[in-house]
Design a protein around this motif. Sequence first.
Motif, mmCIF file in Angstrom:
data_model
loop_
_atom_site.group_PDB
_atom_site.id
_atom_site.type_symbol
_atom_site.label_atom_id
_atom_site.label_comp_id
_atom_site.label_asym_id
_atom_site.label_seq_id
_atom_site.Cartn_x
_atom_site.Cartn_y
_atom_site.Cartn_z
ATOM 1 N N GLU A 106 -4.482 -8.943 2.670
ATOM 2 C CA GLU A 106 -5.493 -8.561 3.765
ATOM 3 C C GLU A 106 -5.822 -9.916 4.736
ATOM 4 O OE1 GLU A 106 -9.987 -7.242 4.253
ATOM 5 O OE2 GLU A 106 -9.079 -6.794 2.374
ATOM 6 N N GLU A 107 -5.722 -11.160 4.197
ATOM 7 C CA GLU A 107 -5.982 -12.276 5.128
ATOM 8 C C GLU A 107 -4.913 -12.332 5.983
ATOM 9 O OE1 GLU A 107 -5.576 -16.932 4.111
ATOM 10 O OE2 GLU A 107 -6.775 -15.815 2.549
ATOM 11 N N TYR A 148 1.163 -0.213 14.077
ATOM 12 C CA TYR A 148 2.055 0.343 12.913
ATOM 13 C C TYR A 148 2.319 -0.839 11.793
ATOM 14 C CZ TYR A 148 3.514 3.471 16.926
ATOM 15 O OH TYR A 148 3.501 4.383 17.929
ATOM 16 N N GLY A 149 2.581 -0.206 10.949
ATOM 17 C CA GLY A 149 2.670 -1.084 9.623
ATOM 18 C C GLY A 149 3.519 -0.465 8.340
ATOM 19 N N GLU A 208 -3.811 2.097 4.250
ATOM 20 C CA GLU A 208 -5.236 2.206 3.841
ATOM 21 C C GLU A 208 -5.741 0.989 4.297
ATOM 22 O OE1 GLU A 208 -7.795 1.828 -0.121
ATOM 23 O OE2 GLU A 208 -6.159 3.388 -0.053
ATOM 24 N N LEU A 209 -5.234 -0.239 3.928
ATOM 25 C CA LEU A 209 -5.532 -1.442 4.519
ATOM 26 C C LEU A 209 -5.611 -1.617 5.802
ATOM 27 C CD1 LEU A 209 -6.075 -4.622 3.796
ATOM 28 C CD2 LEU A 209 -3.789 -4.951 3.702
ATOM 29 N N LEU A 210 -4.851 -1.152 6.700
ATOM 30 C CA LEU A 210 -4.735 -1.338 8.161
ATOM 31 C C LEU A 210 -5.612 -0.467 8.584
ATOM 32 C CD1 LEU A 210 -0.898 -1.209 8.755
ATOM 33 C CD2 LEU A 210 -2.352 -3.154 9.338
ATOM 34 N N THR A 211 -6.068 0.658 8.249
ATOM 35 C CA THR A 211 -7.013 1.687 8.551
ATOM 36 C C THR A 211 -8.227 1.209 8.463
ATOM 37 O OG1 THR A 211 -5.700 3.802 7.925
ATOM 38 C CG2 THR A 211 -7.853 4.206 8.560
#
Length: 194
Positions: free
Chosen positions: A102-103, A125-126, A132-135
């Motif tokens: 996340e960091e 995009y990822g 979920e992390l990006l959202t």
Amino acid sequence: MSLDTVVEDIREEARARAEEIRGEGEDRADEIVAEAEAEAERIREEREASVERQIAQEREQALSSAKLEAKQERLEARRDALQSVRDEVEAAIASLEGERREELTRELLDQAAGEFDGDETVSVYGRAEDEELLTRILSEYEGWSYAGDRDCLGGVVVESEESRVRVNNTFDSVLEGVWEDNLKELSDRLFDDE
């Protein structure tokens, strides 16, 4: 003086002359043989020297060829070792989880944000596993949304229709830059014995 004496004198002269001619012939034959032997020796020495030069040249060519082949094999082994290291690094990056992932993702998003105006609609995009992390992170960015998957180790590709800007801040692109910038140093450390 009788005819027999004259005949005998002529025979004697003829024998002496024949002996003289034979002696000269033998001398000449000895000279010819000596010249032929000398020529044969000279030819043998030239051929021997030529063969030795050829052997030396072939030896040098074989040695050069062997050195080149060894160098190519050494370079191939180095490439294989470096690729193995790269594969291990990619696997370690792909397996990052939790706070560290996340960091790093936030840092890459923040870097990309500097390329866009605040009022733009931005698509991110990822990696599919990071949706979920990006959202969750993108909820903090106004006008930014998760737009789909990219085949990458992680990180983000950010783009905007309004400014036609695209920023590739994937872990892959960061790794590529770091890899290229540090390849010589890495190679020196791995192969410091050469």
